[in-house]
Design an enzyme around this catalytic site. Sequence first.
Site, PDB file in Angstrom:
ATOM      1  N   CYS A  93       5.792   5.399   7.941  1.00 39.54           N
ATOM      2  CA  CYS A  93       4.913   4.253   7.655  1.00 39.54           C
ATOM      3  C   CYS A  93       5.022   3.169   8.715  1.00 39.54           C
ATOM      4  O   CYS A  93       6.121   2.747   9.076  1.00 39.54           O
ATOM      5  CB  CYS A  93       5.265   3.682   6.291  1.00 39.54           C
ATOM      6  SG  CYS A  93       4.368   2.178   5.890  1.00 39.54           S
TER       7      CYS A  93
ATOM      8  N   ASN B  63      -1.670  10.575   8.402  1.00 44.08           N
ATOM      9  CA  ASN B  63      -2.428   9.890   9.442  1.00 44.08           C
ATOM     10  C   ASN B  63      -1.507   9.573  10.600  1.00 44.08           C
ATOM     11  O   ASN B  63      -0.591   8.778  10.429  1.00 44.08           O
ATOM     12  CB  ASN B  63      -2.831   8.523   8.885  1.00 44.08           C
ATOM     13  CG  ASN B  63      -4.279   8.453   8.555  1.00 44.08           C
ATOM     14  OD1 ASN B  63      -5.107   8.990   9.261  1.00 44.08           O
ATOM     15  ND2 ASN B  63      -4.585   7.752   7.490  1.00 44.08           N
TER      16      ASN B  63
ATOM     17  N   LEU C  12       5.443  10.048  -4.048  1.00 43.35           N
ATOM     18  CA  LEU C  12       6.524  11.033  -4.150  1.00 43.35           C
ATOM     19  C   LEU C  12       6.776  11.685  -2.781  1.00 43.35           C
ATOM     20  O   LEU C  12       7.878  11.685  -2.264  1.00 43.35           O
ATOM     21  CB  LEU C  12       6.165  12.074  -5.210  1.00 43.35           C
ATOM     22  CG  LEU C  12       7.293  12.997  -5.634  1.00 43.35           C
ATOM     23  CD1 LEU C  12       8.409  12.227  -6.326  1.00 43.35           C
ATOM     24  CD2 LEU C  12       6.768  14.100  -6.553  1.00 43.35           C
ATOM     25  N   HIS C  13       5.728  12.269  -2.229  1.00 47.41           N
ATOM     26  CA  HIS C  13       5.736  12.805  -0.861  1.00 47.41           C
ATOM     27  C   HIS C  13       6.670  13.983  -0.582  1.00 47.41           C
ATOM     28  O   HIS C  13       6.710  14.452   0.557  1.00 47.41           O
ATOM     29  CB  HIS C  13       6.028  11.708   0.173  1.00 47.41           C
ATOM     30  CG  HIS C  13       5.113  10.516   0.081  1.00 47.41           C
ATOM     31  ND1 HIS C  13       3.802  10.588  -0.311  1.00 47.41           N
ATOM     32  CD2 HIS C  13       5.346   9.191   0.344  1.00 47.41           C
ATOM     33  CE1 HIS C  13       3.269   9.390  -0.281  1.00 47.41           C
ATOM     34  NE2 HIS C  13       4.171   8.530   0.103  1.00 47.41           N
TER      35      HIS C  13
ATOM     36  N   CYS D 261      10.014   3.548   5.074  1.00 45.50           N
ATOM     37  CA  CYS D 261       9.784   4.995   5.060  1.00 45.50           C
ATOM     38  C   CYS D 261       9.509   5.461   6.501  1.00 45.50           C
ATOM     39  O   CYS D 261       8.881   4.732   7.275  1.00 45.50           O
ATOM     40  CB  CYS D 261       8.581   5.320   4.177  1.00 45.50           C
ATOM     41  SG  CYS D 261       8.823   4.749   2.481  1.00 45.50           S
TER      42      CYS D 261
ATOM     43  N   SER E  22       0.809   1.048  -6.618  1.00 45.55           N
ATOM     44  CA  SER E  22       1.431   2.201  -5.961  1.00 45.55           C
ATOM     45  C   SER E  22       2.857   1.830  -5.556  1.00 45.55           C
ATOM     46  O   SER E  22       3.083   0.803  -4.924  1.00 45.55           O
ATOM     47  CB  SER E  22       0.617   2.573  -4.712  1.00 45.55           C
ATOM     48  OG  SER E  22       1.288   3.565  -3.964  1.00 45.55           O
TER      49      SER E  22
ATOM     50  N   GLU F  11      -3.146  -7.235   5.969  1.00 43.38           N
ATOM     51  CA  GLU F  11      -4.411  -6.520   6.024  1.00 43.38           C
ATOM     52  C   GLU F  11      -4.928  -6.220   4.631  1.00 43.38           C
ATOM     53  O   GLU F  11      -4.150  -5.975   3.713  1.00 43.38           O
ATOM     54  CB  GLU F  11      -4.227  -5.220   6.781  1.00 43.38           C
ATOM     55  CG  GLU F  11      -3.913  -5.500   8.224  1.00 43.38           C
ATOM     56  CD  GLU F  11      -3.599  -4.242   8.974  1.00 43.38           C
ATOM     57  OE1 GLU F  11      -4.378  -3.292   8.875  1.00 43.38           O
ATOM     58  OE2 GLU F  11      -2.565  -4.225   9.651  1.00 43.38           O
TER      59      GLU F  11
ATOM     60  N   CYS G 293       7.668  -4.677   4.920  1.00 44.12           N
ATOM     61  CA  CYS G 293       8.230  -3.942   3.779  1.00 44.12           C
ATOM     62  C   CYS G 293       9.661  -3.530   4.116  1.00 44.12           C
ATOM     63  O   CYS G 293       9.924  -3.062   5.226  1.00 44.12           O
ATOM     64  CB  CYS G 293       7.390  -2.701   3.482  1.00 44.12           C
ATOM     65  SG  CYS G 293       8.001  -1.764   2.066  1.00 44.12           S
TER      66      CYS G 293
ATOM     67  N   CYS H  57      -8.173  -2.698  -1.293  1.00 43.24           N
ATOM     68  CA  CYS H  57      -6.795  -2.240  -1.108  1.00 43.24           C
ATOM     69  C   CYS H  57      -6.009  -3.454  -0.631  1.00 43.24           C
ATOM     70  O   CYS H  57      -6.245  -3.948   0.473  1.00 43.24           O
ATOM     71  CB  CYS H  57      -6.800  -1.135  -0.062  1.00 43.24           C
ATOM     72  SG  CYS H  57      -5.179  -0.575   0.417  1.00 43.24           S
TER      73      CYS H  57
ATOM     74  N   CYS I 294      -1.986  -1.203  10.988  1.00 40.59           N
ATOM     75  CA  CYS I 294      -1.016  -0.878   9.967  1.00 40.59           C
ATOM     76  C   CYS I 294      -1.350   0.516   9.489  1.00 40.59           C
ATOM     77  O   CYS I 294      -2.336   0.726   8.811  1.00 40.59           O
ATOM     78  CB  CYS I 294      -1.130  -1.864   8.828  1.00 40.59           C
ATOM     79  SG  CYS I 294      -0.324  -1.279   7.375  1.00 40.59           S
TER      80      CYS I 294
ATOM     81  N   GLY J  52       3.532  -3.458   2.032  1.00 36.63           N
ATOM     82  CA  GLY J  52       4.539  -3.940   1.087  1.00 36.63           C
ATOM     83  C   GLY J  52       4.773  -3.041  -0.102  1.00 36.63           C
ATOM     84  O   GLY J  52       3.975  -2.163  -0.410  1.00 36.63           O
ATOM     85  N   GLU J  53       5.905  -3.276  -0.762  1.00 36.65           N
ATOM     86  CA  GLU J  53       6.263  -2.525  -1.960  1.00 36.65           C
ATOM     87  C   GLU J  53       6.030  -3.446  -3.170  1.00 36.65           C
ATOM     88  O   GLU J  53       6.814  -4.371  -3.414  1.00 36.65           O
ATOM     89  CB  GLU J  53       7.737  -2.073  -1.858  1.00 36.65           C
ATOM     90  CG  GLU J  53       8.335  -1.508  -3.127  1.00 36.65           C
ATOM     91  CD  GLU J  53       7.472  -0.474  -3.822  1.00 36.65           C
ATOM     92  OE1 GLU J  53       7.142   0.556  -3.223  1.00 36.65           O
ATOM     93  OE2 GLU J  53       7.114  -0.710  -5.000  1.00 36.65           O
TER      94      GLU J  53
END
Length: 346
Positions: free
Chosen positions: A119, A288, A213-214, A116, A189, A90, A112, A105, A331, A159-160
């Site tokens: 996610c 979200n 970080l979260h 997490c 990111s 996407e 990934c 984006c 996603c 993805g990372e």
Amino acid sequence: MKTLSGLTQAEIEQITDELNASKFRARQIHNWIYLKSVSSIDEMTDLSVKFREELKQVAKVSDVKIKVKQVSSDGTLKYLLEYPDGECVETVLMRFDNRANLTACVSSQVGCAVNCSFCATGKRGFIRNLTYKEIIEQVLTIQRDTGLKVTNVVFMGQGEPLLNTDNVLNAMKIFNEDFQIGARRLTVSTSGIVPQINRLADLDMQSTLAISLHAPNHEIRRKLMQIENKYPMDELKKAMLNYVNKTGRRITIEYLLISGLNDTVESAKELAYYLNDIKCNINLIPYNSTEKNDYKKPSNNAIMKFKYLLEHSGKKVTVRLERGADIDAACGQLRGKVTQTSSEQS
Ligand code: SAH
Ligand code: SF4
């Protein structure tokens, strides 16, 4: 058959050389691809019909298909793109109030591996890395489809990026040199891959680094992100300090706000303490709901209180606006991806 999208000037020159055409032809093709974003060789009208026919025998513009396109009432566009092997990613285009900014984006991987807990991408596991060409094709597809020129790129799709660093850096070089997008309008990111952050520091990267970080401490972060077991927050902090020290750049801290979990007054204070000596801006992201889990977005009141407490510590804090809320976002994370991040920083 070569695909022109993603080729550098030198690579296009190889094609024109083989066709016994001048380097000037390569320059023209390059402009049609990157600046005028044509969909077909026939649209390259300053090339002779004869040369276009010859070029069509050996090359085409793109091999990416738009599978689904969704348009939100706020102007956000979301695309599901398909590569020749059938894998899909996407890509989102966001417009901001300042009309001059168009932010893409992009995804860096299919799936990934970081997984997490909040996610949607992570849930599907890792499928494969994208090549740098596949990454830049996302932006070219948007430009071809809209006829507009993308001004900012954020690696906040699937993805990372720092588990596919070579391709991401290569794509960034092309965004910078071929698309003529300023380095500071590019944002990577990451969930915090410490050795790769150090690598970017050594490269003196002038683009924006955003750290997901979260959480304000190890215990909470472990619950949200398994990567915390591999690269804990104290090591991440050392890497951030090293990055700021070597590049002189301000980091963006992304902090997902989840009701009752990391949005308390104690969390705000602990976060402020952790970030105290790091040169950074903070971007708060209200969670979200996309998953079948118990996470909830905090109330507006709680979000504003958290923001206030952090601002009190002297940091600049923004709350990420939700974008494309009315278009289905399979996603999870692609929905609401804003990012004043890259447009704001200098
Ligand atoms: N893998 C990288 C980049 C892609 S994710 C990273 O994690 O930083 C981009 C951003 O979207 C991250 O900050 C991520 O935490 C956030 N995100 C993921 N799922 C989300 C959700 N359900 N709601 C809001 N933001 C989410
Ligand atoms: Fe991967 Fe980023 Fe999603 Fe974590 S938030 S699973 S790192 S894409």
